[in-house]
Enzyme design. Structure first.
Site, PDB file in Angstrom:
ATOM      1  N   TYR A 134       0.852  -1.189   0.000  1.00  0.00           N
ATOM      2  CA  TYR A 134       0.000   0.000   0.000  1.00  0.00           C
ATOM      3  C   TYR A 134       0.895   1.250   0.000  1.00  0.00           C
ATOM      4  O   TYR A 134       1.829   1.345   0.810  1.00  0.00           O
ATOM      5  CB  TYR A 134      -0.926  -0.039   1.225  1.00  0.00           C
ATOM      6  CG  TYR A 134      -1.779   1.195   1.326  1.00  0.00           C
ATOM      7  CD1 TYR A 134      -2.587   1.603   0.261  1.00  0.00           C
ATOM      8  CD2 TYR A 134      -1.774   1.977   2.472  1.00  0.00           C
ATOM      9  CE1 TYR A 134      -3.358   2.748   0.339  1.00  0.00           C
ATOM     10  CE2 TYR A 134      -2.549   3.118   2.562  1.00  0.00           C
ATOM     11  CZ  TYR A 134      -3.335   3.501   1.486  1.00  0.00           C
ATOM     12  OH  TYR A 134      -4.093   4.642   1.572  1.00  0.00           O
ATOM     13  N   LYS A 231     -11.206  -2.385   5.626  1.00  0.00           N
ATOM     14  CA  LYS A 231     -11.485  -3.238   4.475  1.00  0.00           C
ATOM     15  C   LYS A 231     -12.389  -4.410   4.873  1.00  0.00           C
ATOM     16  O   LYS A 231     -13.472  -4.192   5.369  1.00  0.00           O
ATOM     17  CB  LYS A 231     -10.152  -3.691   3.866  1.00  0.00           C
ATOM     18  CG  LYS A 231      -9.132  -2.549   3.715  1.00  0.00           C
ATOM     19  CD  LYS A 231      -9.664  -1.465   2.815  1.00  0.00           C
ATOM     20  CE  LYS A 231      -8.760  -0.279   2.554  1.00  0.00           C
ATOM     21  NZ  LYS A 231      -8.078   0.399   3.588  1.00  0.00           N
TER      22      LYS A 231
HETATM   23  N1  LCS Z   1      -2.573  -1.834   4.383  1.00  0.00           N
HETATM   24  C1  LCS Z   1      -3.193  -2.104   3.218  1.00  0.00           C
HETATM   25  C2  LCS Z   1      -2.879  -3.388   2.518  1.00  0.00           C
HETATM   26  C3  LCS Z   1      -4.103  -1.207   2.682  1.00  0.00           C
HETATM   27  O1  LCS Z   1      -4.699  -1.530   1.531  1.00  0.00           O
HETATM   28  C4  LCS Z   1      -4.364   0.016   3.358  1.00  0.00           C
HETATM   29  C5  LCS Z   1      -5.317   1.004   2.822  1.00  0.00           C
HETATM   30  C6  LCS Z   1      -3.696   0.266   4.567  1.00  0.00           C
HETATM   31  C7  LCS Z   1      -2.815  -0.676   5.058  1.00  0.00           C
HETATM   32  C8  LCS Z   1      -3.944   1.522   5.363  1.00  0.00           C
HETATM   33  O2  LCS Z   1      -5.197   1.465   5.950  1.00  0.00           O
HETATM   34  P1  LCS Z   1      -6.124   2.724   6.307  1.00  0.00           P
HETATM   35  O3  LCS Z   1      -5.294   3.666   7.108  1.00  0.00           O
HETATM   36  O4  LCS Z   1      -6.557   3.346   5.030  1.00  0.00           O
HETATM   37  O5  LCS Z   1      -7.217   2.115   7.095  1.00  0.00           O
HETATM   38  N2  LCS Z   1      -5.639   0.813   1.471  1.00  0.00           N
HETATM   39  C9  LCS Z   1      -6.368   1.611   0.743  1.00  0.00           C
HETATM   40  C10 LCS Z   1      -6.598   1.390  -0.621  1.00  0.00           C
HETATM   41  O6  LCS Z   1      -6.100   0.509  -1.315  1.00  0.00           O
HETATM   42  N3  LCS Z   1      -7.440   2.305  -1.062  1.00  0.00           N
HETATM   43  O7  LCS Z   1      -7.745   3.227  -0.083  1.00  0.00           O
HETATM   44  C11 LCS Z   1      -7.083   2.838   1.141  1.00  0.00           C
END
Ligand code: LCS
Length: 416
Positions: A134, A231
């Site tokens: 990410y 997610k």
């Molecule tokens: N790890 C992964 C694999 C993620 O896909 C994301 C967010 C995060 C950590 C971070 O999480 P968050 O702080 O947003 O809860 N991924 C996103 C994506 O692919 N599109 O928007 C957010």
């Protein structure tokens, strides 16, 4: 005297409640039973779900009780940044689902990622990291932790020989995302952990794309697993949050310290909604991944699709590893159209049911363009190295009727 007696009686009651919890514990139950019942505690009214303890602080019974709570001699709650019953219920459920020592709920997935980096890395120490992860999980190492002397080497962790050669004297952490966002590469967690442990390197796995329903990194040898609960775990596109589960108490305590001192805690309302979402994780995931397989097959056969990566397809280079390591293939698909970026843009501008939005793993189908959206913060060289091409389109399959998802893509592809 009377107050002290009351205190003892309350402690006895707490002990009895704990005993009941131990008798009714879900540790030896099936995954679905755990989803519904793990981390739930009886309150005085017999609530079916853990109530929202919307409070910043908790009153102590007396000065000694306050001192005991701070000294860790009493179980009482102190202050919501440090702990809260609603948050703890969710943390305990996640620790059980990931087979770890304890859970730490955080304000966002990025707060989970940065708390882990902060706790496990120091000045002049080194982390080996999957290149395609990410965007901000990579960007914060390149742009921020680097300012404090943390060194990073990005590699393709799917290629185990690269792990062995990237580890140095000062390497402390091997950080893996599997499958990776958005390139859907899969790393062999057991084999990677074996290599890392030979060099006393801790293994951290971002399990966001699989959820504990499909993959348990701690069982495969990892030391820490984390999720963006935004997610699949919450699954309803109404909460941003994160969670970390560690295998060992000492690592758990280190990470909790970093999280609490940096103030990255989840809030009670977030925890309540997330635990509500969590209860239906398996049935949402079953539906979404069944549809994802059909959408992937449809896209693979479409003449305008140049390439597609979905772990469930035999054409995925690590399909066999996915079958071995995961209990399903989840519902994330990456693909490229023959007309590259322009064709992808036309597709995204013409979908109706599929929402053009970032995030993933929710009940609604989402489509997005990583190079200009989720991974735009990475350098162009970083994206090239991680194989995040400009033509890559990412699709998160939701739980709508699959015929409607495919017909939406079909009418949009016709316009390309
Ligand atoms: N790890 C992964 C694999 C993620 O896909 C994301 C967010 C995060 C950590 C971070 O999480 P968050 O702080 O947003 O809860 N991924 C996103 C994506 O692919 N599109 O928007 C957010």
């Amino acid at each position: 005297m009377f107050l002290n007696m009351l205190c003892y009686l309350e402690r006895l009651l707490t002990l009895l409640q704990k005993l009941k919890y131990i008798i009714m514990n879900t540790k030896n139950k099936g995954f679905n039973t755990k989803l519904v019942h793990a981390g739930s505690y009886e309150d005085q009214f017999g609530s079916a779900v853990t109530p929202i303890y919307q409070t910043s602080t908790f009153g102590f019974k007396n000065a000694q009780h306050g001192a005991d709570c701070f000294a860790g001699k009493s179980d009482g709650f102190i202050y919501t940044r440090i702990g809260n019953p609603t948050i703890k219920a969710f943390e305990d459920a996640m620790a059980e689902l990931e087979n770890g020592f304890g859970g730490i709920a955080t304000s966002s997935g990025m707060s989970a990622v940065t708390s882990v980096y902060m706790a496990l890395l120091g000045q002049n120490e080194h982390i080996v990291c999957s290149g395609s992860i990410y965007g901000p999980s990579r960007g914060v190492l390149e742009q921020d932790f680097s300012r404090f002397g943390v060194q990073t080497t990005f590699i393709d962790t799917a290629d185990l020989s690269q792990i062995e050669s990237a580890i140095k004297e000062n390497t402390k952490v091997l950080y893996i995302e599997t499958p990776t966002n958005p390139t859907m590469q899969i790393t062999d967690i057991a084999a990677a952990s074996e290599i890392a442990h030979k060099h006393n390197v801790l293994v951290v796995v971002d399990n966001t794309f699989s959820s504990p329903y499909l993959q348990n990194p701690l069982d495969l040898g990892a030391d820490v697993v984390l999720h963006s609960i935004t997610k699949y775990i919450n699954g309803h596109a109404d909460v941003v949050g994160g969670v970390i589960v560690s295998k060992e108490e000492a690592i758990h305590n280190k990470i909790r310290h970093a999280m609490v001192y940096m103030g990255g805690n989840m809030d009670p309302h977030q925890a309540f909604l997330t635990q509500r979402g969590l209860k239906t994780l398996s049935i949402r995931m079953d539906k979404a991944q069944e549809s994802a397989m059909k959408v992937a097959e449809y896209l693979e056969a479409h003449p305008k699709v140049e390439w597609i990566k979905y772990p469930g397809l035999k054409s995925h280079p690590q399909h066999e590893l996915a079958k071995k390591q995961m209990r399903g293939f989840s519902s994330m698909i990456s693909f490229g159209l023959k007309g590259g970026l322009e064709a992808g843009r036309t597709l995204m501008d013409n979908v109706h049911l599929s929402m053009l939005a970032v995030s993933l793993g929710g009940v609604e189908s989402l489509i997005q363009h990583p190079a200009s959206m989720t991974h735009a913060g990475m350098t162009p060289e970083g994206r090239a190295e991680a194989d995040i091409t400009d033509g890559l389109v990412r699709y998160s399959v939701g739980i709508e009727d699959v015929e409607d998802i495919i017909s939406d893509l079909d009418q949009a592809l016709a316009k390309v």
